[in-house]
Design a protein around this motif. Structure first.
Motif, PDB file in Angstrom:
ATOM      1  N   GLU A 134       0.822  -1.207   0.000  1.00 52.09           N
ATOM      2  CA  GLU A 134       0.000   0.000   0.000  1.00 52.09           C
ATOM      3  C   GLU A 134       0.860   1.263   0.000  1.00 52.09           C
ATOM      4  O   GLU A 134       0.575   2.221  -0.721  1.00 52.09           O
ATOM      5  CB  GLU A 134      -0.923   0.021   1.227  1.00 52.09           C
ATOM      6  CG  GLU A 134      -2.002  -1.066   1.228  1.00 52.09           C
ATOM      7  CD  GLU A 134      -1.556  -2.327   1.960  1.00 52.09           C
ATOM      8  OE1 GLU A 134      -0.347  -2.671   1.905  1.00 52.09           O
ATOM      9  OE2 GLU A 134      -2.414  -2.970   2.592  1.00 52.09           O
ATOM     10  N   GLU A 135       1.890   1.311   0.840  1.00 50.43           N
ATOM     11  CA  GLU A 135       2.673   2.548   0.923  1.00 50.43           C
ATOM     12  C   GLU A 135       3.455   2.804  -0.358  1.00 50.43           C
ATOM     13  O   GLU A 135       3.567   3.947  -0.805  1.00 50.43           O
ATOM     14  CB  GLU A 135       3.581   2.585   2.157  1.00 50.43           C
ATOM     15  CG  GLU A 135       4.738   1.622   2.151  1.00 50.43           C
ATOM     16  CD  GLU A 135       5.540   1.633   3.467  1.00 50.43           C
ATOM     17  OE1 GLU A 135       6.026   2.704   3.875  1.00 50.43           O
ATOM     18  OE2 GLU A 135       5.684   0.553   4.087  1.00 50.43           O
ATOM     19  N   ALA A 138       0.856   3.967  -2.977  1.00 50.68           N
ATOM     20  CA  ALA A 138       0.366   5.325  -2.684  1.00 50.68           C
ATOM     21  C   ALA A 138       1.434   6.361  -3.018  1.00 50.68           C
ATOM     22  O   ALA A 138       1.140   7.458  -3.496  1.00 50.68           O
ATOM     23  CB  ALA A 138      -0.056   5.431  -1.222  1.00 50.68           C
ATOM     24  N   LYS A 139       2.692   6.004  -2.768  1.00 51.21           N
ATOM     25  CA  LYS A 139       3.787   6.931  -3.028  1.00 51.21           C
ATOM     26  C   LYS A 139       3.947   7.216  -4.522  1.00 51.21           C
ATOM     27  O   LYS A 139       4.370   8.313  -4.905  1.00 51.21           O
ATOM     28  CB  LYS A 139       5.084   6.333  -2.461  1.00 51.21           C
ATOM     29  CG  LYS A 139       6.335   7.120  -2.695  1.00 51.21           C
ATOM     30  CD  LYS A 139       6.386   8.352  -1.808  1.00 51.21           C
ATOM     31  CE  LYS A 139       7.656   9.158  -2.074  1.00 51.21           C
ATOM     32  NZ  LYS A 139       7.581  10.480  -1.438  1.00 51.21           N
ATOM     33  N   THR A 142      -1.142   9.478  -7.625  1.00 48.58           N
ATOM     34  CA  THR A 142      -1.786  10.654  -7.035  1.00 48.58           C
ATOM     35  C   THR A 142      -3.258  10.664  -7.409  1.00 48.58           C
ATOM     36  O   THR A 142      -3.688   9.937  -8.295  1.00 48.58           O
ATOM     37  CB  THR A 142      -1.192  11.985  -7.577  1.00 48.58           C
ATOM     38  OG1 THR A 142      -1.285  11.967  -9.012  1.00 48.58           O
ATOM     39  CG2 THR A 142       0.244  12.180  -7.146  1.00 48.58           C
ATOM     40  N   ARG A 146      -4.767   7.133  -7.449  1.00 49.59           N
ATOM     41  CA  ARG A 146      -4.245   6.638  -6.173  1.00 49.59           C
ATOM     42  C   ARG A 146      -5.379   6.110  -5.308  1.00 49.59           C
ATOM     43  O   ARG A 146      -5.310   4.999  -4.781  1.00 49.59           O
ATOM     44  CB  ARG A 146      -3.519   7.750  -5.418  1.00 49.59           C
ATOM     45  CG  ARG A 146      -3.144   7.318  -4.002  1.00 49.59           C
ATOM     46  CD  ARG A 146      -2.702   8.471  -3.122  1.00 49.59           C
ATOM     47  NE  ARG A 146      -1.382   8.944  -3.491  1.00 49.59           N
ATOM     48  CZ  ARG A 146      -0.839  10.049  -2.984  1.00 49.59           C
ATOM     49  NH1 ARG A 146      -1.504  10.778  -2.084  1.00 49.59           N
ATOM     50  NH2 ARG A 146       0.351  10.434  -3.370  1.00 49.59           N
ATOM     51  N   VAL A 150      -5.217   2.199  -4.428  1.00 55.85           N
ATOM     52  CA  VAL A 150      -4.897   1.867  -3.040  1.00 55.85           C
ATOM     53  C   VAL A 150      -6.120   1.219  -2.378  1.00 55.85           C
ATOM     54  O   VAL A 150      -5.996   0.274  -1.610  1.00 55.85           O
ATOM     55  CB  VAL A 150      -4.414   3.109  -2.255  1.00 55.85           C
ATOM     56  CG1 VAL A 150      -4.223   2.786  -0.781  1.00 55.85           C
ATOM     57  CG2 VAL A 150      -3.080   3.604  -2.841  1.00 55.85           C
TER      58      VAL A 150
END
Lengths: 315, 315
Positions: A134-135, A138-139, A142, A146, A150
């Motif tokens: 997930e991280e 997400a990074k 946008t 995103r 996500v």
């Protein structure tokens, strides 16, 4: 149903020894590698990797990577991994793609795999990359894309078969209104597709079609496209009928000038032990040619031989 | 450390028989119920429930519900459930609250429980309510609050201890810019708090404080409040130091005119087997009075006796 053919109780030690032999000396015996690994299921391959490690204090996956090359290497590498580990690798590659993540692969894996499979993939991802899926996702994204992606990878979906028909009816209207208002980034579309159970989403899509004469994917196709809208359409297709979805991925991969080997490999490798038989039958029906023939026509060498083995070709 | 005191190998059958006796005939023997259930850990309580079901073909939880009443009943009901099942119930009650979900409880459980505990809670929620936690929560929220809360409950956080200091530095700047621009709904705040590992978030918060002289929660407190901003602040406090967070919940619950029994019960019941000792010590330090004394002053009857038993009071 699966397409691969495998013996019931092969000896992991004998297999490891044969693979070692195939990798040693002048050149590599790709045929031996194909005829062993292409005919072992996930548990058998895991036992071979362990036996190989015990016998030679060497990682079989790394050894194969250094012995093989090109599309063949990539296909063998994907295949030899545990299924959840393979999907973690596919997701990581998709996230790292620039300038935009390869959202197709992300949507495909997160929408088609079961909740428990997706959980196993997230665990494998964390072990391999020391981050959560997930991280990282997400990074590298946008906005709406995103939020949608996500949401899809995060959800621990309800697995039950119950359908709430009134809810399906009201959520079909919510979807239609979101589309009418051209509010494709409407958070209600994201909410419904990313959080409802699959049977509930199917019921909603059926209500949509019954009430509005056309499927939601058709309505979405008529609109100016964006990565987000495209991702929503893929998710709906994956949830609605993933065999049909995979048939189209394979068809487009084979029809593309130069062939899209990555997609072809991905579908064959990830579905060979699951439902490649159904996908093959759909392909045959849709294209009036056997998938094996189409693959043989568009690929060559060890890569071709390996794919055909996974498709169930006997010697 | 836990506060409850329990024998090593109590007999589940004897306990079930004693509870049955306490529930039968004229009136209910609340003291017996307290002295048994208040001194059994989660596994022992599970065995008692099973023994009771086997002996009397009756659900102990339901029987207790019908025998007891008020805050005492609520506390016993919460306590007697498996921890993950209890949290599922607390979350369901919080989601159903109108006009706004009780986001405090949702943030608290999702930010403090470990990834594996949160997963067990999601499973328990699905078994109990035939829905996913995520879909119910998404259905009852909108906008930024939805995105933040659904993100918090969905994430399968990375559990590793590794910290990327450069990343912490850059994400501290991202947080500061989001706050400077008064963009509290900035998706980057949601991304960082809902997806990063806890050690990584702590490192980011420390960089924030070092670079900008003040903690992010202070900066957020100076701003016009909203449910969303308030939820972000609670999440940060829970992730930063959940003992301190719980001490404040208890303090406010006890200081409120009329006492906030729901919050008091929730903290004591959910932490009695985990770290209520640390929370008790913090409370004593902060308020110059022992938590037991404060609880005794603000509560009464069987409810008081039950809470004090969970706080470790011996007969």
């Amino acid at each position: 149903m699966a397409t691969i053919v495998f013996p019931e109780h092969p000896s992991p030690v004998a297999d490891a020894e044969a693979l070692r032999k195939a990798c040693q000396g002048w050149g590599t015996d790709e045929k031996a590698i194909i005829s062993i690994l292409g005919r072992r299921n996930a548990i058998q391959r895991k036992l071979i990797r362990q036996a190989y490690e015990d016998l030679y204090q060497e990682d079989l996956v790394k050894r194969l990577e250094s012995e093989l090359s090109g599309d063949f290497e990539k296909a063998v590498y994907r295949w030899v991994l545990d299924p959840e580990d393979r999907d973690a690798v596919l997701l990581h590659v998709a996230i790292k793609k620039t300038p935009v993540v390869d959202y197709r692969v992300i949507v495909e894996i997160s929408s088609i795999q079961s909740p428990e499979e997706l959980l196993a993939i997230k665990r494998a991802y964390q072990i391999r990359y020391k981050h959560s899926l997930e991280e990282d996702l997400a990074k590298h994204t946008t906005g709406d894309l995103r939020q949608f992606l996500v949401g899809l990878v995060s959800i621990y979906r309800y697995k039950g078969d119950e359908i709430d028909s009134r809810l399906a009816n009201s959520e079909a209207d919510i979807l239609l209104n979101a589309i009418k208002e051209k509010a494709f980034n409407h958070e209600e579309i994201i909410r419904i597709i990313t959080t409802r159970s699959k049977p509930q989403i199917l019921a909603t899509l059926n209500h949509y079609k019954d009430d509005h004469g056309s499927s939601i994917t058709k309505h979405l196709r008529d609109e100016p496209s964006s990565d987000y809208v495209s991702a929503v359409r893929i998710a709906i297709r994956c949830i609605s009928d993933h065999h049909k979805y995979y048939e189209k991925v394979i068809r487009q991969a084979l029809n593309r000038p130069g062939t899209d080997e990555d997609s072809l490999t991905r579908v064959i490798v990830t579905r060979a032990e699951k439902d490649l038989k159904e996908i093959k039958e759909l392909y045959h029906k849709r294209n009036s040619v056997a998938l094996e023939h189409a693959v043989a026509k568009e690929t060559s060498g060890h890569y071709e031989a390996f794919l055909l083995t996974l498709l169930g070709k006997q010697d």
